[in-house]
Motif scaffolding. Structure first.
Motif, PDB file in Angstrom:
ATOM      1  N   UNK A  16       4.596 -16.030   0.689  1.00 48.45           N
ATOM      2  CA  UNK A  16       4.111 -15.792  -0.668  1.00 48.45           C
ATOM      3  C   UNK A  16       3.424 -14.430  -0.756  1.00 48.45           C
ATOM      4  N   UNK A  17       3.398 -13.872  -1.968  1.00 49.01           N
ATOM      5  CA  UNK A  17       2.667 -12.622  -2.219  1.00 49.01           C
ATOM      6  C   UNK A  17       1.962 -12.737  -3.564  1.00 49.01           C
ATOM      7  N   UNK A  18       0.845 -12.022  -3.680  1.00 54.55           N
ATOM      8  CA  UNK A  18       0.103 -11.944  -4.932  1.00 54.55           C
ATOM      9  C   UNK A  18      -0.145 -10.473  -5.228  1.00 54.55           C
ATOM     10  N   UNK A  19      -0.027 -10.097  -6.501  1.00 56.99           N
ATOM     11  CA  UNK A  19      -0.225  -8.710  -6.900  1.00 56.99           C
ATOM     12  C   UNK A  19      -1.226  -8.664  -8.045  1.00 56.99           C
ATOM     13  N   UNK A  20      -2.275  -7.864  -7.868  1.00 60.09           N
ATOM     14  CA  UNK A  20      -3.245  -7.603  -8.929  1.00 60.09           C
ATOM     15  C   UNK A  20      -2.839  -6.263  -9.535  1.00 60.09           C
ATOM     16  N   UNK A  21      -2.309  -6.292 -10.746  1.00 59.77           N
ATOM     17  CA  UNK A  21      -1.736  -5.113 -11.380  1.00 59.77           C
ATOM     18  C   UNK A  21      -2.796  -4.368 -12.193  1.00 59.77           C
ATOM     19  N   UNK A  22      -2.861  -3.048 -12.012  1.00 64.15           N
ATOM     20  CA  UNK A  22      -3.739  -2.174 -12.790  1.00 64.15           C
ATOM     21  C   UNK A  22      -2.884  -1.032 -13.348  1.00 64.15           C
ATOM     22  N   UNK A  23      -3.502  -0.109 -14.071  1.00 66.90           N
ATOM     23  CA  UNK A  23      -2.735   0.977 -14.695  1.00 66.90           C
ATOM     24  C   UNK A  23      -2.061   1.895 -13.682  1.00 66.90           C
ATOM     25  N   UNK A  24      -2.799   2.388 -12.715  1.00 65.97           N
ATOM     26  CA  UNK A  24      -2.262   3.390 -11.796  1.00 65.97           C
ATOM     27  C   UNK A  24      -1.793   2.823 -10.459  1.00 65.97           C
ATOM     28  N   UNK A  25      -2.175   1.577 -10.161  1.00 63.43           N
ATOM     29  CA  UNK A  25      -1.826   0.999  -8.861  1.00 63.43           C
ATOM     30  C   UNK A  25      -1.961  -0.515  -8.910  1.00 63.43           C
ATOM     31  N   UNK A  51       4.483   3.415  -9.674  1.00 66.00           N
ATOM     32  CA  UNK A  51       5.608   4.334  -9.835  1.00 66.00           C
ATOM     33  C   UNK A  51       6.882   3.579  -9.470  1.00 66.00           C
ATOM     34  N   UNK A  52       7.990   3.911 -10.107  1.00 65.63           N
ATOM     35  CA  UNK A  52       9.238   3.189  -9.877  1.00 65.63           C
ATOM     36  C   UNK A  52       9.603   3.141  -8.402  1.00 65.63           C
ATOM     37  N   UNK A  53       9.521   4.261  -7.715  1.00 67.46           N
ATOM     38  CA  UNK A  53       9.899   4.293  -6.295  1.00 67.46           C
ATOM     39  C   UNK A  53       9.002   3.370  -5.463  1.00 67.46           C
ATOM     40  N   UNK A  57      10.161   0.030  -3.387  1.00 69.76           N
ATOM     41  CA  UNK A  57       9.793  -0.094  -1.982  1.00 69.76           C
ATOM     42  C   UNK A  57       9.027  -1.397  -1.741  1.00 69.76           C
ATOM     43  N   UNK A  58       8.166  -1.772  -2.687  1.00 68.80           N
ATOM     44  CA  UNK A  58       7.432  -3.033  -2.596  1.00 68.80           C
ATOM     45  C   UNK A  58       8.406  -4.205  -2.553  1.00 68.80           C
TER      46      UNK A  58
END
Length: 99
Positions: A16-25, A51-53, A57-58
């Motif tokens: 499993x993975x969790x992502x905390x999304x912000x504006x720049x990262x 960024x798209x790249x 990659x993620x």
């Protein structure tokens, strides 16, 4: 990137993975079974640029250990149940993208 070993707890998604999304990262936390120690898990935590790249990659990085579920949080909204099919989402398709 920070990596640590944690104990396995019954009832959790294995990979499993969790992502905390912000504006720049975004801050990513990924958990999966330890490759050499039965009953143990590996946890990795790292930042990803918005960024798209970096996002592509993620996606690759989540597929390598076989992550099957990703949970995202952005501005207090939790998005659950983004599933990755076995073998990945397919060429040119981001995880969670609807066909």
């Amino acid at each position: 990137m920070e990596t640590e070993e944690i104990e396995t707890v019954e009832g959790f998604v294995e990979r499993v993975a969790a992502i905390d999304v912000a504006k720049a990262a975004g801050m990513v936390c990924m958990r999966f079974p330890h490759p050499a120690r039965d009953g143990r898990r590996v946890q990795e935590v790292w930042n990803v640029a918005a960024a798209t790249s970096a996002v592509l990659e993620l996606g690759d990085r989540l597929l390598c250990p076989g992550v099957t579920r990703v949970v995202m949080e952005a501005t207090g909204l939790v998005l659950e149940g983004v599933l990755l099919p076995p073998g990945g989402p397919g060429p040119g398709v981001l995880a969670g993208q609807r066909p």
